[in-house]
Design a protein around this motif. Sequence first.
Motif, PDB file in Angstrom:
ATOM      1  N   GLN A  89       0.810  -1.217   0.000  1.00 15.31           N
ATOM      2  CA  GLN A  89       0.000   0.000   0.000  1.00 15.31           C
ATOM      3  C   GLN A  89       0.846   1.272   0.000  1.00 15.31           C
ATOM      4  OE1 GLN A  89      -3.247   0.115  -0.507  1.00 15.31           O
ATOM      5  NE2 GLN A  89      -3.458  -2.105  -0.480  1.00 15.31           N
ATOM      6  N   ALA A  90       2.100   1.153  -0.359  1.00 10.06           N
ATOM      7  CA  ALA A  90       2.973   2.327  -0.411  1.00 10.06           C
ATOM      8  C   ALA A  90       3.837   2.322  -1.670  1.00 10.06           C
ATOM      9  CB  ALA A  90       3.857   2.397   0.827  1.00 10.06           C
ATOM     10  N   LEU A  96      -5.917   7.531  -9.083  1.00 10.92           N
ATOM     11  CA  LEU A  96      -6.527   8.659  -8.389  1.00 10.92           C
ATOM     12  C   LEU A  96      -7.186   8.196  -7.098  1.00 10.92           C
ATOM     13  CD1 LEU A  96      -8.217  10.540 -11.372  1.00 10.92           C
ATOM     14  CD2 LEU A  96      -5.918  10.803 -10.467  1.00 10.92           C
ATOM     15  N   GLY A  97      -6.835   8.826  -5.994  1.00 10.34           N
ATOM     16  CA  GLY A  97      -7.461   8.516  -4.719  1.00 10.34           C
ATOM     17  C   GLY A  97      -6.854   7.368  -3.963  1.00 10.34           C
ATOM     18  N   GLU A  98      -5.782   6.754  -4.491  1.00 13.65           N
ATOM     19  CA  GLU A  98      -5.189   5.600  -3.818  1.00 13.65           C
ATOM     20  C   GLU A  98      -4.025   5.965  -2.908  1.00 13.65           C
ATOM     21  OE1 GLU A  98      -5.988   1.603  -6.407  1.00 13.65           O
ATOM     22  OE2 GLU A  98      -4.232   2.796  -6.953  1.00 13.65           O
ATOM     23  N   ASN A  99      -3.555   7.204  -2.970  1.00  7.59           N
ATOM     24  CA  ASN A  99      -2.433   7.570  -2.110  1.00  7.59           C
ATOM     25  C   ASN A  99      -2.853   7.513  -0.641  1.00  7.59           C
ATOM     26  OD1 ASN A  99       0.367   8.657  -2.001  1.00  7.59           O
ATOM     27  ND2 ASN A  99      -0.643  10.280  -0.860  1.00  7.59           N
ATOM     28  N   VAL A 100      -1.962   6.987   0.196  1.00  8.56           N
ATOM     29  CA  VAL A 100      -2.272   6.804   1.613  1.00  8.56           C
ATOM     30  C   VAL A 100      -1.239   7.531   2.467  1.00  8.56           C
ATOM     31  CG1 VAL A 100      -2.513   5.143   3.488  1.00  8.56           C
ATOM     32  CG2 VAL A 100      -3.368   4.586   1.202  1.00  8.56           C
ATOM     33  N   THR A 101      -1.707   8.346   3.390  1.00 12.67           N
ATOM     34  CA  THR A 101      -0.855   9.016   4.365  1.00 12.67           C
ATOM     35  C   THR A 101      -1.455   8.804   5.742  1.00 12.67           C
ATOM     36  OG1 THR A 101      -0.182  10.714   2.769  1.00 12.67           O
ATOM     37  CG2 THR A 101       0.140  11.210   5.105  1.00 12.67           C
ATOM     38  N   ARG A 102      -0.651   8.269   6.653  1.00 14.98           N
ATOM     39  CA  ARG A 102      -1.132   7.963   7.997  1.00 14.98           C
ATOM     40  C   ARG A 102      -2.384   7.085   7.942  1.00 14.98           C
ATOM     41  NH1 ARG A 102      -0.125  13.509  11.576  1.00 14.98           N
ATOM     42  NH2 ARG A 102       2.116  13.600  11.204  1.00 14.98           N
ATOM     43  N   VAL A 123      14.467  -2.680   1.314  1.00 15.64           N
ATOM     44  CA  VAL A 123      14.727  -3.152   2.676  1.00 15.64           C
ATOM     45  C   VAL A 123      14.901  -4.666   2.656  1.00 15.64           C
ATOM     46  CG1 VAL A 123      13.554  -1.264   3.853  1.00 15.64           C
ATOM     47  CG2 VAL A 123      12.236  -3.252   3.126  1.00 15.64           C
ATOM     48  N   THR A 124      15.743  -5.169   3.552  1.00 20.89           N
ATOM     49  CA  THR A 124      15.993  -6.604   3.647  1.00 20.89           C
ATOM     50  C   THR A 124      15.018  -7.237   4.636  1.00 20.89           C
ATOM     51  OG1 THR A 124      17.577  -6.350   5.458  1.00 20.89           O
ATOM     52  CG2 THR A 124      18.434  -6.186   3.207  1.00 20.89           C
ATOM     53  N   ALA A 125      15.031  -8.554   4.700  1.00 23.48           N
ATOM     54  CA  ALA A 125      14.137  -9.277   5.604  1.00 23.48           C
ATOM     55  C   ALA A 125      14.437  -8.957   7.062  1.00 23.48           C
ATOM     56  CB  ALA A 125      14.260 -10.785   5.362  1.00 23.48           C
ATOM     57  N   GLU A 126      15.673  -8.493   7.343  1.00 24.93           N
ATOM     58  CA  GLU A 126      16.057  -8.181   8.716  1.00 24.93           C
ATOM     59  C   GLU A 126      15.655  -6.767   9.129  1.00 24.93           C
ATOM     60  OE1 GLU A 126      18.257  -9.449   6.448  1.00 24.93           O
ATOM     61  OE2 GLU A 126      17.873 -11.496   7.176  1.00 24.93           O
ATOM     62  N   HIS A 127      15.228  -5.954   8.174  1.00 28.21           N
ATOM     63  CA  HIS A 127      14.884  -4.566   8.489  1.00 28.21           C
ATOM     64  C   HIS A 127      13.673  -4.527   9.413  1.00 28.21           C
ATOM     65  CE1 HIS A 127      13.985  -0.293   7.917  1.00 28.21           C
ATOM     66  NE2 HIS A 127      15.177  -0.176   7.363  1.00 28.21           N
ATOM     67  N   TYR A 128      13.646  -3.546  10.324  1.00 29.10           N
ATOM     68  CA  TYR A 128      12.586  -3.525  11.338  1.00 29.10           C
ATOM     69  C   TYR A 128      11.198  -3.359  10.735  1.00 29.10           C
ATOM     70  CZ  TYR A 128      12.152   1.595  11.056  1.00 29.10           C
ATOM     71  OH  TYR A 128      11.924   2.868  10.630  1.00 29.10           O
ATOM     72  N   VAL A 129      11.070  -2.680   9.572  1.00 26.43           N
ATOM     73  CA  VAL A 129       9.731  -2.519   8.991  1.00 26.43           C
ATOM     74  C   VAL A 129       9.203  -3.845   8.469  1.00 26.43           C
ATOM     75  CG1 VAL A 129      10.115  -0.100   8.391  1.00 26.43           C
ATOM     76  CG2 VAL A 129      10.579  -1.870   6.689  1.00 26.43           C
ATOM     77  N   ASN A 132       8.409  -6.182  11.639  1.00 22.12           N
ATOM     78  CA  ASN A 132       7.230  -5.741  12.383  1.00 22.12           C
ATOM     79  C   ASN A 132       6.008  -5.523  11.492  1.00 22.12           C
ATOM     80  OD1 ASN A 132       8.265  -5.199  15.298  1.00 22.12           O
ATOM     81  ND2 ASN A 132       9.819  -4.288  13.973  1.00 22.12           N
ATOM     82  N   ASN A 133       6.119  -5.973  10.233  1.00 22.59           N
ATOM     83  CA  ASN A 133       4.996  -5.901   9.299  1.00 22.59           C
ATOM     84  C   ASN A 133       4.453  -4.476   9.177  1.00 22.59           C
ATOM     85  OD1 ASN A 133       3.353  -7.272   7.432  1.00 22.59           O
ATOM     86  ND2 ASN A 133       1.646  -7.317   8.882  1.00 22.59           N
ATOM     87  N   LEU A 134       5.359  -3.517   9.059  1.00 24.47           N
ATOM     88  CA  LEU A 134       4.991  -2.111   8.975  1.00 24.47           C
ATOM     89  C   LEU A 134       4.890  -1.663   7.517  1.00 24.47           C
ATOM     90  CD1 LEU A 134       7.343  -0.715  11.772  1.00 24.47           C
ATOM     91  CD2 LEU A 134       4.890  -1.168  11.944  1.00 24.47           C
ATOM     92  N   PRO A 135       4.288  -0.492   7.267  1.00 26.30           N
ATOM     93  CA  PRO A 135       4.271   0.040   5.901  1.00 26.30           C
ATOM     94  C   PRO A 135       5.687   0.163   5.340  1.00 26.30           C
ATOM     95  CG  PRO A 135       2.775   1.281   7.305  1.00 26.30           C
ATOM     96  CD  PRO A 135       3.532   0.354   8.213  1.00 26.30           C
ATOM     97  N   LEU A 136       5.783   0.131   4.017  1.00 24.12           N
ATOM     98  CA  LEU A 136       7.056   0.200   3.288  1.00 24.12           C
ATOM     99  C   LEU A 136       7.859  -1.086   3.410  1.00 24.12           C
ATOM    100  CD1 LEU A 136       8.178   3.835   4.175  1.00 24.12           C
ATOM    101  CD2 LEU A 136       6.928   3.065   2.167  1.00 24.12           C
TER     102      LEU A 136
END
Length: 210
Positions: A89-90, A96-102, A123-129, A132-136
């Motif tokens: 999602q990033a 149009l309308g698909e951009n996501v912020t916060r 980012v690699t598999a070891e990266h914190y995002v 922790n299954n975070l955006p990006l």
Amino acid sequence: MSTTPTPPSLPIIDISAFVHPDPDPNIAADRKRATAHRVHEACRDAGFFYLTGHGIETEVMEKVLRLAKEFFLRPDEEKAELSISRNDQARGYQRLGENVTRYKKDFHEVPPFIPGLDLYKPVTAEHYVVRNNLPLRGENLWPKNPPEFRAEFEDYVERMKRLGQAVMGAMAMGLGMEESYFERFLDDSFWCVGGFYKGGRSGSGPFGPI
């Protein structure tokens, strides 16, 4: 009779002293100090500035802009294969309308609403995002067409990263610190390139990376 005040212009700074230092160390040091002083004044008084002498050739910038334009003029179904909905999602193509912020759709916050292609530092598999299954956490979705899109954009990113380091060196000196002061904070900088397009199929609208 009242007159409309002329808006202040932004400073234009030649950054070449930090990009291509003079071979004479004394001349190089003097040029860097002078440039750092101008950067410091611009940051303090205007908050923004233009750069010249940055070493990124006009041909490089024009090619990146041309490739961005060619991508956005590709068929919609081809661009949809890179949709952010297929990723994190990033990273990827946004209609149009698909951009996501916060976590909210924001239509890029200002009209006219425009489609875009967002690319971020891998980012690699070891990266914190990722852990922790975070955006990006996803991978960049690169267009297959134009064929040279990825190579040229990756080259552009590397050039801009080097320029950014040069500017940070000037900022450090402008603050009275060693040129290398900020390097410890920039060894793993997180970059983003966003390509946006506004215009019809004729390609008459503005486009390109930011």
